[in-house]
Design an enzyme around this catalytic site. Structure first.
Site, PDB file in Angstrom:
ATOM      1  N   HIS A 370      11.055 -23.037 -60.976  1.00  0.00           N
ATOM      2  CA  HIS A 370       9.982 -22.408 -60.203  1.00  0.00           C
ATOM      3  C   HIS A 370       9.689 -20.968 -60.589  1.00  0.00           C
ATOM      4  CE1 HIS A 370       9.595 -25.585 -57.079  1.00  0.00           C
ATOM      5  NE2 HIS A 370      10.874 -25.779 -57.338  1.00  0.00           N
ATOM      6  N   LYS A 561       1.141 -13.650 -48.752  1.00  0.00           N
ATOM      7  CA  LYS A 561       2.225 -14.162 -49.585  1.00  0.00           C
ATOM      8  C   LYS A 561       3.363 -13.158 -49.529  1.00  0.00           C
ATOM      9  CE  LYS A 561      -0.813 -14.174 -53.027  1.00  0.00           C
ATOM     10  NZ  LYS A 561      -0.750 -15.436 -53.714  1.00  0.00           N
ATOM     11  N   ARG A 562       4.529 -13.512 -50.107  1.00  0.00           N
ATOM     12  CA  ARG A 562       5.605 -12.532 -50.176  1.00  0.00           C
ATOM     13  C   ARG A 562       5.111 -11.261 -50.867  1.00  0.00           C
ATOM     14  NH1 ARG A 562      10.834 -14.230 -48.432  1.00  0.00           N
ATOM     15  NH2 ARG A 562      11.515 -12.244 -49.304  1.00  0.00           N
ATOM     16  N   LYS A 567       2.980  -9.891 -57.669  1.00  0.00           N
ATOM     17  CA  LYS A 567       1.856 -10.481 -56.928  1.00  0.00           C
ATOM     18  C   LYS A 567       0.738  -9.462 -56.701  1.00  0.00           C
ATOM     19  CE  LYS A 567       4.812 -13.880 -54.566  1.00  0.00           C
ATOM     20  NZ  LYS A 567       4.299 -15.222 -54.939  1.00  0.00           N
ATOM     21  N   THR A 669       0.738 -21.860 -54.260  1.00  0.00           N
ATOM     22  CA  THR A 669       0.246 -22.997 -53.467  1.00  0.00           C
ATOM     23  C   THR A 669      -0.691 -22.492 -52.379  1.00  0.00           C
ATOM     24  OG1 THR A 669       2.355 -22.880 -52.284  1.00  0.00           O
ATOM     25  CG2 THR A 669       2.085 -24.676 -53.860  1.00  0.00           C
ATOM     26  N   LYS A 673      -4.326 -23.924 -50.735  1.00  0.00           N
ATOM     27  CA  LYS A 673      -4.648 -24.040 -49.304  1.00  0.00           C
ATOM     28  C   LYS A 673      -5.956 -23.313 -48.989  1.00  0.00           C
ATOM     29  CE  LYS A 673       0.254 -24.209 -48.602  1.00  0.00           C
ATOM     30  NZ  LYS A 673       1.480 -23.403 -48.486  1.00  0.00           N
TER      31      LYS A 673
HETATM   32  C1  26V Z   1      13.064 -14.836 -57.222  1.00  0.00           C
HETATM   33  C2  26V Z   1      13.405 -13.552 -57.605  1.00  0.00           C
HETATM   34  C3  26V Z   1      14.840 -13.172 -57.683  1.00  0.00           C
HETATM   35  C4  26V Z   1      15.126 -11.841 -58.315  1.00  0.00           C
HETATM   36  C5  26V Z   1      14.075 -10.809 -58.063  1.00  0.00           C
HETATM   37  C6  26V Z   1      12.692 -11.274 -58.354  1.00  0.00           C
HETATM   38  C7  26V Z   1      12.389 -12.654 -57.898  1.00  0.00           C
HETATM   39  C8  26V Z   1      11.084 -13.073 -57.753  1.00  0.00           C
HETATM   40  C9  26V Z   1      10.766 -14.335 -57.358  1.00  0.00           C
HETATM   41  C10 26V Z   1      11.747 -15.234 -57.093  1.00  0.00           C
HETATM   42  C11 26V Z   1      11.350 -16.605 -56.640  1.00  0.00           C
HETATM   43  C12 26V Z   1      11.862 -17.708 -57.450  1.00  0.00           C
HETATM   44  C13 26V Z   1      11.528 -19.081 -57.006  1.00  0.00           C
HETATM   45  C14 26V Z   1      10.221 -19.280 -56.294  1.00  0.00           C
HETATM   46  O1  26V Z   1      10.138 -19.134 -55.104  1.00  0.00           O
HETATM   47  N1  26V Z   1       9.176 -19.676 -57.017  1.00  0.00           N
HETATM   48  C15 26V Z   1       7.868 -20.009 -56.451  1.00  0.00           C
HETATM   49  O2  26V Z   1       7.779 -21.426 -56.374  1.00  0.00           O
HETATM   50  C16 26V Z   1       6.540 -21.875 -55.872  1.00  0.00           C
HETATM   51  C17 26V Z   1       6.625 -23.389 -55.736  1.00  0.00           C
HETATM   52  O3  26V Z   1       6.742 -23.975 -56.987  1.00  0.00           O
HETATM   53  C18 26V Z   1       5.414 -21.439 -56.788  1.00  0.00           C
HETATM   54  O4  26V Z   1       4.185 -21.864 -56.245  1.00  0.00           O
HETATM   55  C19 26V Z   1       5.425 -19.927 -56.943  1.00  0.00           C
HETATM   56  O5  26V Z   1       4.450 -19.539 -57.894  1.00  0.00           O
HETATM   57  C20 26V Z   1       6.801 -19.455 -57.383  1.00  0.00           C
HETATM   58  O6  26V Z   1       6.883 -18.036 -57.388  1.00  0.00           O
END
Ligand code: 26V
Length: 836
Positions: A370, A561-562, A567, A669, A673
């Site tokens: 992801h 979003k987060r 982003k 996603t 929506k």
């Molecule tokens: C994790 C981390 C950890 C270290 C610091 C930076 C950072 C930034 C983002 C994340 C998230 C990793 C996994 C995640 O939530 N991915 C999301 O998954 C969604 C479903 O597939 C997708 O729509 C999003 O684009 C994606 O960011």
């Protein structure tokens, strides 16, 4: 063309009096016998619980039938392993899928309570951070809809994602006590308990037959107890379980220690065990070195695998048939210990040979990636890993041996290649690479949008892809239309049904019938009316929560979003400041009135993201109170973004901000929506935005900014943005204002670090993309002002989003990865609709 009347066969059945009185008695019985209250004494919350319990009874009946059918037929099952399920509320979702929404509304009305009031009593189940967790929840609903026998496995966190409060513009975090009033959906299973072991040592023991085995002597045991939540599919034909594990100590109290008078010491191990399911980790915080996180991951993986193997043996009897009867999907690397745990169970417990165990493991497992962000790829320090899971480390070494031998065969003498594919990262202290482990142990690895899957092959998994070609595949994300259209936007749903026929509820491809109405002025008017009503509802919420009055006639520009640098909420704020300046310069021009709506949480330790939240709120304070701009621009930050808040914001959005730095958002996603609800997208060529453009047509989306390759090229030249800032007067002025404290007069240097980054450390290309973004926004203004063309584009967005249904995504997983059949959902099943 006028909208067609709803065909008779699809009309909501008239409410059956008998059914109604049955529902009322069931609710009253729950109120008395399960809650212990008289109707006259009951609070809204009591009513909600009674109604939910009555509904759960009906679902459980269906569930038992589904279970028996799958079991009798020996059907292959899907096990979806995820540390996150961001479910939100279940009440109306379950009612809608059971075809009981109208009946329950009427029954509750007769009992003197409003369905909508009760709905709000349910706390959001926020067992997820954002997109990844919400995707898991959408997938659970689609798997039930497609009648795939499936179980979602995860952790029953005592506290979900923190509650966000905005205090003087700053984010503060508070615990999310979602279970404090109990949870009517779950069924505790005290008999479904597994032992999960940690630590200790491993010995090689040779038995009398001369076979050498590893014997693991752990030093700690934690019990995993199951809690099941039924997930009902559309039309209520099939029900699956979400099985969440709760942790506890095998002996609640060490009686010897207790007897010495050391009461705290007597329960210390209990606290250590229970800590495992205490809270959800924020995913955008770097997980490095967090022992508790590793314990969470192993805990839920081990319990889930023990459970699914037991279920398999109960029904099939042959461990060797596991891959034929079970498909295990790993949602990101969080469950990748499944590779080693399955090997351990097959070899140490079920006594299979290594090669056979490996064949079964790789045929059963598959892994979804992801994110490509290098800082997000999980690795564990070797010493921590060995201390916690010594046997698993041995298994990793053995997997690595064969794997590196293959690498040597493929690229003889290439040490760099071997180092890059190895399960152990030797560069900065030795660490276990969980993404590599998941990759090597799976028969399929998928990305979540076409671009993301391509980039996986070119970047993080380049070398592994070379070694194991054809394993990487793409499965573009989707969303469940039941929650994100039917329930969230009943007004638009009615309109869509009148235009497309009720078949659209079962087959979203029928949305294409809207195309014929896109230019129809009467239909456009109806479409605008629906949107306007949704905007009035959101405006009311904004006024209640933030005390800000916004005009529902203004363009609602939404970024929800987060909060993360990639982003680029900062790009949106910069544009807000530049627009504010422009309006101030010429207050009498015919500006398109805009409301900038932000919502999202920042990880508690992510200081820069929290500073961006403060900046949004500081800009809001100045802009909203500046009478000289005549209310043409308003800025709103809605606190505590969650699924339920999204369900109110999304139907009211005119413009959807999907403005990540190209190459960094795996899919998104929220973008789906918002487009499904008729918002136009302003976005970069990133993640699923690209596929959204391909579906809705380039003329119905506003694309701007650098492409992924251009970002890479520009970064290679350095991160200084002086070149673009000197060329862009609005950008230079916006940065200057932020830097000079125009929005933070109480602390003029507050945003100095932001201004510095914009000028000299533009890693996320905020400055570099500014002009292109600003111009695209002015294009949006022009289109909005043109009226019917805007509405037409909105209608075409809705008409062309069918492909983004998570039913489509799940069908692809079922066919290409899991090899399980699905119900063909183009026809509604025989009319069971209203039967309860
Ligand atoms: C994790 C981390 C950890 C270290 C610091 C930076 C950072 C930034 C983002 C994340 C998230 C990793 C996994 C995640 O939530 N991915 C999301 O998954 C969604 C479903 O597939 C997708 O729509 C999003 O684009 C994606 O960011």
């Amino acid at each position: 063309m006028p909208a067609q009347p709803v065909p008779e066969k699809f009309q909501q059945p008239p409410i059956d009096e008998l059914a109604l009185s049955e529902i009322k008695s069931a609710i009253l019985a729950k109120l008395t016998l399960a809650i212990g209250k008289e109707a006259t004494q009951a609070t809204k919350h009591d009513w909600y619980k009674a109604a939910a319990l009555a509904l759960r009874d009906r679902i459980v009946h269906r569930w038992l039938v589904s279970e028996k059918e799958s079991y009798d037929a020996g059907r292959k099952r899907v096990y979806y392993l995820s540390l996150e399920f961001l479910i939100g509320r279940l009440f109306t979702d379950a009612l809608n899928n059971m075809g009981l929404l109208a009946q329950y509304g009427a029954a509750l009305g007769d009992l003197g309570v409003g369905l909508n009031d009760l709905r709000k009593c349910e706390p959001d189940a926020a067992l997820g951070n954002g997109g990844l967790g919400r995707l898991a929840a959408c997938f659970m609903e689609s798997m039930a809809t497609l009648e795939i026998p499936a179980i979602g496995y995860g952790i029953r966190y005592d506290y979900g994602l923190f509650r966000q409060i905005i205090n003087h513009g700053w984010q503060q975090e508070f615990p999310d006590e979602w279970l404090s009033f109990g949870n009517p959906w779950e069924l505790q299973r005290p008999e479904v308990v597994y032992q999960v072991k940690f630590g200790g040592s491993v010995e090689q023991v040779t038995d009398p037959k001369g076979v050498t085995r590893a014997v693991w002597t752990p030093i700690e045991t934690v019990q995993a107890m199951a809690y099941d939540t039924p997930i009902v599919g559309w039309r209520g034909e099939h029900v699956n379980a979400l099985r969440l594990w709760s942790a506890r100590a095998p002996d609640p109290m060490l009686i010897d220690v207790f007897n010495t008078g050391d009461y705290l010491g007597a329960t210390a191990h209990e606290a250590r065990a229970e800590a495992i399911c205490k809270f959800l980790y924020p995913n955008d915080e770097s997980p490095a070195g967090r022992e508790l996180r590793l314990r969470q991951e192993y805990f839920f993986v081990s319990a889930s695998l023990q459970d699914l193997i037991k279920r398999h043996l109960d029904s099939d009897g042959q461990i060797r048939n596991l891959a034929k009867k079970a498909a295990i999907q790993l949602n990101d690397t969080h469950p990748s210990l499944a590779v080693t745990e399955l090997m351990r169970l097959l070899i140490d417990v079920h006594h299979l040979r290594w090669d056979d165990a490996w064949q079964i493991t790789t045929a059963t497992l598959s892994y979804t990636n992801h994110t490509l962000l290098p800082e997000a790829l999980e690795t564990w320090p070797l010493d921590l890993f060995e201390r916690t899971l010594p046997r698993h480390l041995q298994i990793i070494y053995r997997i690595n041996e064969a794997h590196l031998a293959l690498a040597e065969q493929r690229c003889p003498g290439d040490i760099e290649f071997r180092a890059s594919v190895s399960l152990i990262d030797e560069r900065a202290g030795r660490r276990v690479r969980m993404g590599h482990l998941a990759f090597i142990g799976s028969h399929r690895i998928n990305g979540v949008s076409a671009m993301h899957s391509d980039l996986m092959k070119e970047t993080v998994f380049h070398d592994l892809n070379h070694l194991y070609p054809d394993r990487i595949t793409n499965k573009t994300n989707g969303i469940t239309f039941r929650r994100w259209l039917t329930l969230a936007n009943p007004g638009l749903t009615d309109l869509v049904r009148s235009a497309c026929g009720d078949e659209v509820l079962d087959d979203p491809t029928r949305l294409d019938r809207l195309e014929a109405f896109a230019g129809d002025s009467a239909f456009q008017q109806q479409f605008r009316t629906v949107k306007h009503r949704n905007k009035i509802a959101l405006a009311r919420l904004i006024s209640e929560r933030n005390g800000i009055r916004v005009d529902p006639g203004a363009l609602f520009d939404v970024q929800i979003k987060r909060i993360h640098e990639y982003k680029r909420q900062l790009l949106n704020v910069l544009e807000t400041v530049a627009l504010y300046h422009a309006i101030k310069d010429e207050p009498n021009r015919d500006w398109v009135p805009r409301v900038k709506i932000f919502a999202g949480k920042a990880a508690a330790s992510y200081r820069y993201a929290k500073l961006i939240i403060k900046l949004i709120n500081d800009v809001a304070e100045v802009v909203n109170n500046d009478a000289s701009i005549g209310g043409k621009l308003k800025v709103v930050f809605l606190a505590d973004y969650n699924v339920s808040l999204a369900e109110v914001i999304i139907p009211a959005a005119d413009l959807s901000e999907q403005i990540s730095t190209a190459g960094m958002e795996a899919s998104g996603t929220g973008n789906m929506k918002l487009a499904l609800n008729g918002a136009l997208t302003i976005g970069t060529l990133d993640g699923a935005n690209i596929e959204i453009r391909d579906h809705v047509g380039a003329e119905n989306i506003a694309i701007f900014g650098m492409e992924a390759l251009e970002v890479v090229a520009r970064r290679a030249q350095g991160l200084d943005a002086n070149d673009v800032i000197t060329r862009s007067q609005p950008l230079a002025r916006a940065i200057r204002a932020i830097d000079a404290g125009a929005f933070s007069p109480d602390d003029p240097a507050r945003f100095a670090s932001v201004a510095h980054a914009l000028r000299h450390l533009d890693h996320y290309m905020v400055s570099a993309d500014f002009d292109s973004y600003y111009e695209a926004q002015r294009g949006i203004d022009a289109r909005w002002a043109a009226g019917p063309a805007w509405t037409r584009a909105g209608i075409l967005n809705v008409a062309r989003m069918a492909w983004f249904s998570s039913d489509r995504t799940i069908r692809e997983y079922a066919e290409d990865i899991w090899d399980v059949p699905t119900r063909h959902a183009t026809q509604p099943p025989p009319a069971r609709l209203a039967k309860g």
